[in-house]
Enzyme design. Structure first.
Site: not given
Ligand code: MG
Ligand code: NAI
Length: 331
Positions: A125, A170, A227, A231
């Site tokens: 990001y 990773k 992120d 979820d």
């Molecule tokens: Mg999110």
């Protein structure tokens, strides 16, 4: 008590609806609070040509805490910048903390009590993308300084909990970036001998979170992995309507629901206010208002137990009815 300065940003879609719920309850618990309202998001962009006006950013900087609803981030507008990502970067809110704990909701996973802590200012990001032959590429930035800062944050958090850290990466493929993150994690673990530390590939973690979520205590990872995994865990404990997050920096902190702006439900008095209420709990904890935080958390969980819930948890109540129930039971 010192006057708390709060910046309130509703944003788009259901953001203003849930913000209103959060502030209503907050004002009952902590009447001595100074609230400044500011705008951000797609609506702000349409009106003023900026998704994050300078004034909003300035008020954020001058506040102790920020309570944020949610924003719509249209993917196809060139050079559009997500205001929440920019606030995190500008205020150096480097630690994103998302607690997930089992709630008395039918058909959800029992005995989950874990935290996902992610580096909040860089990774994929970073916002740096460029044109390459035949398409585009995005830059995934992992620095030593930012990694050490988040790792140290996560290990000290784990000391106050069940003393277990799982480092998610990773590094088998992203050998330089995640290689660095993993090797710094192993060094950090040596400074915290009381904390058990293991590491796991992000895809294996996605599987283990479904198979054996109770085995996790603190997960620490880079920006996008955290992120996505958060979820996934939200889906195990009752959905996005009950999950909150904190963005913590050296000077101040921002609190928000994990969910987005769910535009189709805007202004309908329909969505679950509890993600926002749990965000308020995290804010009260941050402000060392422990009793108020515990009271709101306990009352919200009681509302769930008694079936005083919105449609997403199988209930028949409106947002405002759930909030009123909680207001009447905060004593
Ligand atoms: Mg999110
Ligand atoms: P979303 O989280 O807004 O909604 C997904 C679905 O989750 C909704 O359709 C609804 O069924 C459910 N949901 C979300 N919040 C709920 C609540 N409080 N109560 C009950 N049900 C709820 O995610 P979506 O649809 O992918 O994104 C919509 C917009 O939100 C996009 O523009 C996206 O960029 C933005 N977004 C903003 C975030 C933020 O402001 N921090 C975070 C995530 C997405």
């Amino acid at each position: 008590m010192k006057l708390i300065k709060l910046c309130a940003i509703g944003g788009d879609g259901i953001g203003p609806d849930v913000l209103e719920s959060g502030l209503k309850v907050l004002k009952k618990l902590v009447p001595e609070i100074e609230i400044k309202f500011e705008i951000a998001g797609y609506g702000a962009y349409q009106k003023h040509g900026r998704s994050l006006p300078d004034h909003t950013l300035q008020t954020c900087r001058n506040s102790d805490v920020i309570l944020f609803g949610a924003v719509t981030t249209p993917p196809l507008i060139k050079n559009y910048q997500s205001p929440i990502i920019r606030i995190r970067q500008e205020l150096n809110l480097y630690a994103n903390v998302r607690p997930f704990f089992s709630l008395p909701i039918k058909d959800t996973c029992r005995d989950i009590d874990l935290l996902i802590i992610r580096e909040n200012t860089q990774g994929l990001y970073s916002g740096i993308e460029k044109k390459i032959d035949g398409g585009f590429s995005a830059e995934r930035i992992i620095t030593k300084k930012a990694s050490e800062r988040i790792l140290s944050f996560a290990f000290s958090y784990a000391q106050k909990r069940r003393k277990k850290v799982t480092v998610i990466h990773k590094a088998n493929i992203l050998r330089l970036t995640d290689g660095l993150f993993l090797s710094l994690a192993k060094k950090m673990a040596k400074k915290y001998p009381q904390v058990e530390c293991n590491d796991m590939l992000v895809d294996t973690c996605a599987f283990q979170l479904i198979k054996n979520p109770q085995s996790f205590d603190v997960i620490v990872t880079t920006n996008m992995f955290g992120d996505i995994l958060s979820d996934e865990v939200a889906g195990l404990i009752g959905g996005l309507g009950v999950c909150a997050s904190a963005n913590i920096g050296p000077h101040n902190a921002l609190f928000e629901p994990v969910h987005g702006s769910a535009p189709k439900y805007a202004g309908q008095d329909k969505v679950n206010p509890m993600a926002m209420l749990f965000a308020v709990c995290m804010m009260l904890d941050y402000l060392s208002l422990r009793q108020e935080a515990d009271l709101l958390r306990k009352t919200t969980i009681t509302a769930i137990k008694k079936g005083n819930v919105t449609y997403d948890l199988g209930g028949k109540y409106k947002t405002s009815e759930v909030v009123n129930y909680i207001m009447n039971n905060i004593k």
